[in-house]
Design an enzyme around this catalytic site. Structure first.
Site, PDB file in Angstrom:
ATOM      1  N   TYR A  23     -27.672 -87.878  -3.889  1.00  0.00           N
ATOM      2  CA  TYR A  23     -28.223 -89.102  -3.304  1.00  0.00           C
ATOM      3  C   TYR A  23     -29.625 -89.386  -3.837  1.00  0.00           C
ATOM      4  O   TYR A  23     -29.966 -90.533  -4.145  1.00  0.00           O
ATOM      5  CB  TYR A  23     -28.234 -89.025  -1.778  1.00  0.00           C
ATOM      6  CG  TYR A  23     -26.861 -88.851  -1.169  1.00  0.00           C
ATOM      7  CD1 TYR A  23     -25.743 -89.507  -1.687  1.00  0.00           C
ATOM      8  CD2 TYR A  23     -26.664 -88.018  -0.077  1.00  0.00           C
ATOM      9  CE1 TYR A  23     -24.484 -89.347  -1.132  1.00  0.00           C
ATOM     10  CE2 TYR A  23     -25.407 -87.850   0.489  1.00  0.00           C
ATOM     11  CZ  TYR A  23     -24.322 -88.514  -0.043  1.00  0.00           C
ATOM     12  OH  TYR A  23     -23.071 -88.354   0.508  1.00  0.00           O
ATOM     13  N   GLU A  55     -26.241 -90.636   6.237  1.00  0.00           N
ATOM     14  CA  GLU A  55     -26.836 -89.422   6.784  1.00  0.00           C
ATOM     15  C   GLU A  55     -26.093 -88.251   6.183  1.00  0.00           C
ATOM     16  O   GLU A  55     -24.913 -88.351   5.849  1.00  0.00           O
ATOM     17  CB  GLU A  55     -26.790 -89.396   8.307  1.00  0.00           C
ATOM     18  CG  GLU A  55     -25.411 -89.424   8.875  1.00  0.00           C
ATOM     19  CD  GLU A  55     -25.406 -89.581  10.381  1.00  0.00           C
ATOM     20  OE1 GLU A  55     -24.582 -88.920  11.011  1.00  0.00           O
ATOM     21  OE2 GLU A  55     -26.209 -90.355  10.914  1.00  0.00           O
TER      22      GLU A  55
END
Length: 187
Positions: A153, A141
């Site tokens: 990411y 997260e």
């Protein structure tokens, strides 16, 4: 401080390949590094993990990977001459594995070393570790406002899988956590 070499789940050979030609090395950290990790956290994050929380991240479900200056690094490189390094520690990543699911709990890099490819290096090592440990998914997260991390990411193949509304504290309120997943393929 004696640092153990990267263990087999972190694929020592790959760790060497990932850092080839760089003034850094990937190492498995032990709980003796908690004070340095906490110092780095406080420099890199607006709401850092406490020493107690970091200390809890050592045990059979966790792996902690450090990015350190190489013993023989050239003093003229940016990383080697960084006065802010914490006893040679430039960054770290903490993962937790439960059966075949790996969660990246924290990835932290000295602010002066961000944007130089070291975050990507740490993330690549985490992915390699997940693959070596027969994981099928790597989850994380990230703060909604952390655009640089989200881009890193996404470039690595993570996809947004959900959102936690008002999860992270910020000055004057809260912001969402973006949940991201990477399917791990075993080759």
């Amino acid at each position: 401080m004696n640092t153990p070499s990267v263990d087999s789940p972190f694929a020592a050979q790959l760790a060497t390949q990932l850092t080839l030609g760089l003034p850094v090395e990937l190492v498995a950290l032990t709980s003796t590094y908690v004070p340095q990790m906490a110092q780095l956290e406080s420099m890199a994050h607006s709401h850092p993990m406490s020493e107690g929380n970091l200390a809890d991240c050592f045990g059979h479900l966790y792996r902690v990977l450090g990015l350190k200056l190489s013993a023989g690094s050239d003093a003229n490189t940016d990383a080697a001459s960084d006065p802010d390094s914490v006893d040679g520690l430039l960054g770290f990543a903490i993962v937790q594995q439960i059966v075949d699911e790996v969660t990246l709990l924290d990835i932290c890099l000295l602010p002066s070393q961000q944007g130089k490819g070291y975050g990507k290096l740490l993330l690549n090592a985490v992915v390699a570790s997940a693959k070596a440990s027969a994981a099928v998914v790597l989850m994380l997260e990230v703060r909604e406002s952390n655009h640089a991390a989200r881009a890193l990411y996404q470039k690595a193949g993570f996809i947004e899988s959900g959102r936690r509304k008002g999860y992270y504290p910020i000055a004057g309120g809260k912001e969402d956590a973006i949940l991201m997943d990477l399917a791990i393929t075993q080759e």
